[in-house]
Scaffold this active site. Sequence first.
Site, PDB file in Angstrom:
ATOM      1  N   THR A 120       6.550  63.923  59.253  1.00 50.78           N
ATOM      2  CA  THR A 120       7.595  63.305  58.459  1.00 50.78           C
ATOM      3  C   THR A 120       7.794  61.888  59.097  1.00 50.78           C
ATOM      4  OG1 THR A 120      10.251  63.073  58.300  1.00 50.78           O
ATOM      5  CG2 THR A 120       9.438  64.632  60.193  1.00 50.78           C
ATOM      6  N   TYR A 144      16.037  67.111  64.163  1.00 47.01           N
ATOM      7  CA  TYR A 144      14.914  67.364  63.298  1.00 47.01           C
ATOM      8  C   TYR A 144      13.536  66.641  63.708  1.00 47.01           C
ATOM      9  CZ  TYR A 144      12.220  66.817  59.106  1.00 47.01           C
ATOM     10  OH  TYR A 144      11.225  66.966  58.122  1.00 47.01           O
TER      11      TYR A 144
END
Length: 346
Positions: A120, A144
């Site tokens: 990501t 995250y």
Amino acid sequence: MINEKVVLVTGGAGYIGSHACKALKANGYFPVSYDNLISGNEAAVKWGPLEVGDIRDRQALSAVIKKYRPASIMHFAALIQVGDSVKNPAEFYDNNIHGSQCLLEEARQNGITNMVFSSTAAVYGSPLSDAITEAHPLRPINPYGNSKLAMENMIRDYSAAYGSQYAILRYFNAAGADDDGQIGTAYKTDTHLVPLLMQVASDKLPQIQIFGTDYDTHDGTAIRDYIHVMDLAEAHVLALRHMMKNKGNLTLNLGTNNGQSVREVVNTVRRITGHTVPAQEFDRRTGDPAVLVANATEAQRILNWQPLYSDIETIVSTAWAWRRKQNKQGHRGAFAPDTEQRRLAA
Ligand code: UDP
């Protein structure tokens, strides 16, 4: 023993994983989905078998690997909600980092040498430049992003020590749905802009909240690089092919080199759906940078990949077609009655 065509897809019942399975099947592969169905949905698994299990369960993982003998893994299974990661990092580190190590170990012990990993743009943290290249410093700003960066590092370390190959793909803002209308967003709870807008256009939510109208951008709202999920899926297949030809490890951004502001996305939704889409201006969401746009020229060059569906009109119209289909079938959210409801009803 190993079957070159078989790909173990962790998180194959999720949004991006299910689109990847469709693309794999269309390209002659046999995707085996391995998913714990906590956020994924079994209705999204249409192009190969579903094995229900958790990546932290090495016994179950080992049994599935021995059953299908995959030559490669596409690893999507992860917790992904940034807000949850701040509230509960322990869960993220256990699921994402410990889970990935379980997977890497099972891969190593079973001679699986190829892994495509779902990473990501969150690994970059707050962007220091407008178009982010892969060389941008890696400084995630939430658990995250930290967990995804740790997973990337683990994959690289395993590769260096044990000779496995990897393709680490860093997505910008995945959006849109399969253009055949077979699958779409599979989240149980939507927090992303496009699925929320679909809910507003379906009168399931009264309005969209625009988080931040005082950014230093042309209309004051934040700019993101929206990439169609079908284009993402295609890039995964190309990366897998690249690895299977032993052409070397990859770390690549997947985006379009273009950004849209929140207001531009809202206006596109108004145009395409014909709904007024009431919008309410809110404060910025913590940790949201003004602009997050990929420089994805490396992926285009190395994989010969061209996003075909990632203009904002196609993203919104495919998401809308999917959502309307769900609405017609009386479904509340992504796939419904969702697994949770079915469990409760049982
Ligand atoms: N956003 C918004 N309202 C919402 C959800 C998102 O204004 O209800 C904005 C968010 O602040 C960001 C952009 O839309 O600038 C994309 O957010 P999303 O959550 O879809 O993805 P992210 O960029 O956080 O990964």
